[in-house]
Design a protein around this motif. Structure first.
Motif, PDB file in Angstrom:
ATOM      1  N   SER B  88     -14.453 -32.657 -23.069  1.00  0.00           N
ATOM      2  CA  SER B  88     -15.422 -31.847 -23.804  1.00  0.00           C
ATOM      3  C   SER B  88     -16.403 -31.108 -22.896  1.00  0.00           C
ATOM      4  N   VAL B  89     -16.510 -31.507 -21.626  1.00  0.00           N
ATOM      5  CA  VAL B  89     -17.490 -30.852 -20.764  1.00  0.00           C
ATOM      6  C   VAL B  89     -16.842 -30.157 -19.560  1.00  0.00           C
ATOM      7  N   ALA B  90     -15.519 -29.928 -19.642  1.00  0.00           N
ATOM      8  CA  ALA B  90     -14.803 -29.385 -18.477  1.00  0.00           C
ATOM      9  C   ALA B  90     -15.465 -28.117 -17.928  1.00  0.00           C
ATOM     10  N   ALA B  91     -15.963 -27.269 -18.820  1.00  0.00           N
ATOM     11  CA  ALA B  91     -16.533 -25.992 -18.365  1.00  0.00           C
ATOM     12  C   ALA B  91     -17.819 -26.183 -17.570  1.00  0.00           C
ATOM     13  N   GLN B  92     -18.541 -27.268 -17.844  1.00  0.00           N
ATOM     14  CA  GLN B  92     -19.804 -27.492 -17.121  1.00  0.00           C
ATOM     15  C   GLN B  92     -19.623 -28.346 -15.864  1.00  0.00           C
ATOM     16  N   PHE B 110     -14.555 -14.249  -1.365  1.00  0.00           N
ATOM     17  CA  PHE B 110     -15.213 -12.991  -1.049  1.00  0.00           C
ATOM     18  C   PHE B 110     -15.010 -12.622   0.408  1.00  0.00           C
ATOM     19  N   PRO B 111     -15.162 -11.326   0.704  1.00  0.00           N
ATOM     20  CA  PRO B 111     -14.908 -10.872   2.082  1.00  0.00           C
ATOM     21  C   PRO B 111     -15.898 -11.439   3.104  1.00  0.00           C
ATOM     22  N   THR B 112     -17.153 -11.611   2.719  1.00  0.00           N
ATOM     23  CA  THR B 112     -18.119 -12.078   3.722  1.00  0.00           C
ATOM     24  C   THR B 112     -18.746 -13.403   3.320  1.00  0.00           C
ATOM     25  N   VAL B 113     -19.294 -14.101   4.312  1.00  0.00           N
ATOM     26  CA  VAL B 113     -19.876 -15.421   4.105  1.00  0.00           C
ATOM     27  C   VAL B 113     -21.032 -15.355   3.106  1.00  0.00           C
ATOM     28  N   GLU B 114     -21.905 -14.384   3.312  1.00  0.00           N
ATOM     29  CA  GLU B 114     -23.083 -14.294   2.453  1.00  0.00           C
ATOM     30  C   GLU B 114     -22.694 -14.164   0.981  1.00  0.00           C
ATOM     31  N   GLU B 115     -21.700 -13.350   0.706  1.00  0.00           N
ATOM     32  CA  GLU B 115     -21.285 -13.179  -0.680  1.00  0.00           C
ATOM     33  C   GLU B 115     -20.644 -14.433  -1.232  1.00  0.00           C
ATOM     34  N   GLU B 116     -19.895 -15.114  -0.359  1.00  0.00           N
ATOM     35  CA  GLU B 116     -19.242 -16.339  -0.771  1.00  0.00           C
ATOM     36  C   GLU B 116     -20.296 -17.347  -1.238  1.00  0.00           C
ATOM     37  N   ILE B 117     -21.385 -17.440  -0.490  1.00  0.00           N
ATOM     38  CA  ILE B 117     -22.468 -18.348  -0.849  1.00  0.00           C
ATOM     39  C   ILE B 117     -23.190 -17.835  -2.096  1.00  0.00           C
ATOM     40  N   ALA B 118     -23.453 -16.530  -2.114  1.00  0.00           N
ATOM     41  CA  ALA B 118     -24.199 -15.953  -3.239  1.00  0.00           C
ATOM     42  C   ALA B 118     -23.437 -16.119  -4.554  1.00  0.00           C
ATOM     43  N   PHE B 119     -22.109 -16.122  -4.471  1.00  0.00           N
ATOM     44  CA  PHE B 119     -21.308 -16.291  -5.682  1.00  0.00           C
ATOM     45  C   PHE B 119     -21.675 -17.589  -6.405  1.00  0.00           C
ATOM     46  N   GLY B 120     -21.790 -18.680  -5.624  1.00  0.00           N
ATOM     47  CA  GLY B 120     -22.161 -19.961  -6.223  1.00  0.00           C
ATOM     48  C   GLY B 120     -23.498 -19.862  -6.947  1.00  0.00           C
ATOM     49  N   LEU B 121     -24.409 -19.097  -6.366  1.00  0.00           N
ATOM     50  CA  LEU B 121     -25.737 -18.957  -6.977  1.00  0.00           C
ATOM     51  C   LEU B 121     -25.671 -18.141  -8.265  1.00  0.00           C
ATOM     52  N   THR B 122     -24.891 -17.065  -8.257  1.00  0.00           N
ATOM     53  CA  THR B 122     -24.769 -16.297  -9.509  1.00  0.00           C
ATOM     54  C   THR B 122     -24.065 -17.144 -10.566  1.00  0.00           C
ATOM     55  N   GLN B 123     -23.169 -18.032 -10.107  1.00  0.00           N
ATOM     56  CA  GLN B 123     -22.484 -18.908 -11.054  1.00  0.00           C
ATOM     57  C   GLN B 123     -23.472 -19.806 -11.803  1.00  0.00           C
TER      58      GLN B 123
ATOM     59  N   SER C 197     -14.407 -17.274 -13.427  1.00  0.00           N
ATOM     60  CA  SER C 197     -14.914 -15.912 -13.400  1.00  0.00           C
ATOM     61  C   SER C 197     -15.968 -15.685 -14.476  1.00  0.00           C
ATOM     62  N   ARG C 198     -16.072 -16.611 -15.428  1.00  0.00           N
ATOM     63  CA  ARG C 198     -17.091 -16.453 -16.461  1.00  0.00           C
ATOM     64  C   ARG C 198     -18.443 -16.966 -16.002  1.00  0.00           C
ATOM     65  N   GLY C 199     -18.455 -17.695 -14.912  1.00  0.00           N
ATOM     66  CA  GLY C 199     -19.700 -18.303 -14.469  1.00  0.00           C
ATOM     67  C   GLY C 199     -19.985 -19.527 -15.314  1.00  0.00           C
ATOM     68  N   LEU C 200     -21.011 -20.281 -14.934  1.00  0.00           N
ATOM     69  CA  LEU C 200     -21.345 -21.477 -15.685  1.00  0.00           C
ATOM     70  C   LEU C 200     -22.351 -21.121 -16.771  1.00  0.00           C
ATOM     71  N   ALA C 201     -22.735 -22.083 -17.542  1.00  0.00           N
ATOM     72  CA  ALA C 201     -23.648 -21.844 -18.654  1.00  0.00           C
ATOM     73  C   ALA C 201     -24.867 -21.055 -18.186  1.00  0.00           C
ATOM     74  N   ARG C 202     -25.426 -20.277 -19.057  1.00  0.00           N
ATOM     75  CA  ARG C 202     -26.582 -19.428 -18.772  1.00  0.00           C
ATOM     76  C   ARG C 202     -26.283 -18.490 -17.600  1.00  0.00           C
ATOM     77  N   CYS C 203     -25.195 -17.802 -17.740  1.00  0.00           N
ATOM     78  CA  CYS C 203     -24.770 -16.910 -16.670  1.00  0.00           C
ATOM     79  C   CYS C 203     -25.738 -15.749 -16.514  1.00  0.00           C
ATOM     80  N   GLY C 204     -25.962 -15.350 -15.279  1.00  0.00           N
ATOM     81  CA  GLY C 204     -26.815 -14.187 -15.015  1.00  0.00           C
ATOM     82  C   GLY C 204     -26.167 -12.940 -15.572  1.00  0.00           C
ATOM     83  N   LYS C 205     -26.955 -11.865 -15.719  1.00  0.00           N
ATOM     84  CA  LYS C 205     -26.399 -10.688 -16.360  1.00  0.00           C
ATOM     85  C   LYS C 205     -25.767  -9.734 -15.360  1.00  0.00           C
TER      86      LYS C 205
END
Lengths: 184, 259, 222
Positions: B88-92, B110-123, C197-205
């Protein structure tokens, strides 16, 4: 769209790019007209990924070309390729990949080799030339028949690519059957 | 409300209890892939900070690891992480349970290290600009600032794996699951990565063929044919496993090993 | 991966990308019906003077379009055979103007600006339930993995040569495609492991930083 589909689309777009950048395949054919593996990538995208994902992979590739990535064979890229006489062929690519994918799906009861050959022939040559030849005619002012004669120099190379596509699809289907997503 | 967040159950996140000591519980878990049973009736309760998993290829180690962050869901039985059923919580789950793969080339997107790290943050909800700045700060805190602008393709294998680990750590998971993270590395890089891992506050669950890497761990699971053959402290399990490898190698029978 | 973008800060560089694109589209639409050769020559001179305004570096950009020249000569030849020499000349002139103008926009616009300018095109994806973030992710993946696939091809051809002693062969495309599929499975799994690719909950815009990636990778490798 699942992550898996997204990544597959991106990988085939990357494959189309990589095939175009392989210098080994630029066979000097008929007075220096370059024969590259790039359209092979277009045919493969449709045959392997199926209509929707195949067409999206080609569109993604063309988008990168449009914004300036030098990914077309010979390191070409940028907006100008869409203002050149070849624009009809470029428009035909995603539609050709779509058609090839549809044919793969429709002939799923057949063996992979003839089915892929038919798909690549109709999609990769038929549909692509269907848009490419009028494109030349519109852009250069040549009559359709002359444009068709002019395009014919690419035909031998494209027929070779149809054969290669069929063999590659058949090989992949043997090596990893689930990789033939057009029939999955 | 971003439309893509639609249909995401918000209450599911609330059912995690990150304070429980026993963070993972397997209740008679079986897993079948393509009709083949890879895990068979596993029952476990994990509360240790450092857990190692050993076993031959095909014994189910990687599948067990994947059950921990929801990459695989059990065919039968239940896996609970922090009290929540992974079904029930697989997505989180990726938020709380980070996963590091064997091959960094298959992991860095991602092509560069910074973006690779930033991706986790946007996630985890940062916007683009703050993620970029935060990524550089994060790299600096890990004394890897020099990597920020580098294209991932130009890094050494060890650096690539380090970036993959950092890219997961930046999402601040409580648990880090690692599937043979040192297999593609040379001796020096492997030592460095192990040091880095040992220094982390996170709970580590690591699959490894390198038994010496697991000696300092709290608990070792030895898997064989989808079952737990032995479960205990490294001092007991690792020598027994090594002896079994010697015994099998001496028998020199390639058939029947599933190779 | 090298873009053909010129570095610099000329007035053309400073012009916002959407403006350049709109001017290009409008100019293309206007010139398309023109057949008058002297008018087309004026347009050609105008475009060439725009290149000249970027000085030597700008004029050097023209050299990259040499392959196109042969194609145009070829079409002109076909026109000659068909006896429509004059129509051919107008068409070739028009093509030159359009191609040169389009190329000028490309070489004076950074790839990330271009992507941002074209990004509104992705907005309709929302209507069919797709995130506009996905194309950006897909673009990053292509830029990351096109060189990897070239590398894989290199390894395959080494392995092929080591056993056959022969140069590379189209047969290697099948294993290349196979490797691409296998690798994509792993990458997709790794992407899911980090929330997908959907991001996690409360995804940024906002979308990931694709644009920057493009710029960095174009500066990369001489």
């Amino acid at each position: 769209m699942t992550d898996r589909s997204l990544v597959q689309i991106a990988f085939y777009a990357a494959l189309i790019a990589a095939l175009g950048l392989l210098p080994q395949f630029a066979i000097p054919f008929l007075a220096g007209v370059p024969i590259t593996a790039q359209t092979l990538g277009v045919m493969l995208a449709g045959v392997m990924l199926g209509p929707v994902r195949g067409a999206l992979a080609v569109l993604l590739f063309l988008f990168l070309v449009a914004v300036g990535a030098p990914l077309l064979a010979g390191g070409r890229g940028g907006l100008w390729v869409f203002a050149s006489p070849s624009v009809g062929f470029l428009i035909g690519w995603p539609l050709g990949a779509f058609a090839a994918g549809l044919i793969m799906r429709a002939t799923r009861r057949f063996k992979v080799l003839p089915s892929a050959a038919l798909a690549a022939l109709v999609g990769g040559i038929g549909v692509v030339y269907l848009f490419g030849i009028p494109g030349i005619s519109i852009m250069t002012g040549l009559a359709l028949t002359e444009a068709a004669i002019g395009s014919a120099i690419y035909l031998p190379g494209d027929l070779i690519k149809v054969a290669i596509t069929a063999v590659v699809a058949e090989t992949v289907a043997r090596g990893l059957p689930q990789a033939l997503l057009s029939r999955a | 409300m971003a439309f893509w967040a639609k249909g995401r159950s918000v209450s599911a996140a609330a059912s995690f209890d990150l304070t429980v000591k026993t963070y993972a519980v397997f209740e008679a878990v079986s897993l079948a892939l393509d009709g083949k049973t890879v895990l068979d009736g596993i029952s476990l309760a994990l509360s240790e900070r450092r857990v190692g998993i050993v076993g031959l290829n095909g014994s189910g180690k990687s599948s067990l690891a994947r059950l921990l962050n929801g990459l695989r869901l059990p065919t039968n039985g239940k896996v609970r992480l922090f009290g929540a059923d992974t079904v029930s919580v697989a997505a989180q789950l990726p938020r709380h349970v980070g996963f590091v793969f064997q091959n960094p080339d298959h992991q860095a997107i991602f092509p560069t290290v910074e973006e690779e790290i930033a991706f986790g943050l946007t996630q985890i909800g940062h916007d683009r600009t703050s993620a970029r700045a935060e990524a550089v700060g994060f790299l600096r805190r890990h004394r890897c600032e020099f990597l920020a602008d580098k294209p991932i393709a130009t890094l050494s294998e060890g650096q690539k794996q380090l970036v993959c680990i950092l890219a997961v750590l930046v999402m601040q998971p409580c648990i880090l699951v690692l599937d043979e993270p040192m297999t593609s590395l040379d001796g020096l890089a492997a030592k460095r990565i192990l040091q880095k891992l040992q220094s982390l506050d996170q709970t580590l669950i690591m699959v490894s063929h390198d038994l010496s890497a697991l000696t300092g761990f709290d608990r070792i699971l030895w898997l064989e044919d989808g079952r737990i053959r032995m479960d205990g402290v490294p001092g007991d399990v690792l020598p027994a496993y090594a002896a079994d490898l010697d015994r099998r190698a001496a028998a020199e029978v390639w058939e029947g090993d599933g190779l | 991966m090298i873009g053909r973008q010129m570095t610099g800060s000329s007035w053309l560089h400073r012009l916002p990308a959407p403006v350049k694109l709109l001017l290009l589209v409008a100019g293309g639409a206007m010139i398309f019906p023109v057949t008058d050769r002297s008018l087309l020559l004026v347009c050609l001179a105008a475009v060439l003077s725009l290149y000249a305004s970027l000085r030597v570096e700008g004029l050097r950009q023209l050299l990259y379009l040499r392959p196109l020249l042969w194609l145009l000569v070829f079409f002109l030849g076909l026109h000659g055979l068909a006896g429509t020499w004059e129509t051919g000349l107008s068409a070739v002139l028009r093509l030159l103007v359009m191609v040169l103008a389009a190329n000028l926009v490309s070489v004076t616009t950074r790839m990330d600006d271009m992507i941002n300018a074209i990004r509104p095109v992705f907005a309709p994806l929302r209507w069919i339930g797709l995130s506009p973030q996905k194309p950006a992710l897909a673009i990053s993946l292509v830029i990351r993995f096109a060189p990897v696939l070239l590398f894989v091809y290199g390894s395959l051809s080494d392995a092929y040569r080591a056993r056959t002693g022969r140069a590379t062969n189209w047969r290697l495309i099948a294993p290349l495609a196979l490797q691409a599929v296998r690798m994509s499975e792993n990458v997709a799994e790794a992407l899911s492991a980090r929330g997908g690719s959907r991001g996690l909950a409360r995804c940024g815009k906002d979308t990931p930083q694709t644009g920057r990636a493009l710029r960095l990778s174009t500066n990369e490798k001489g």
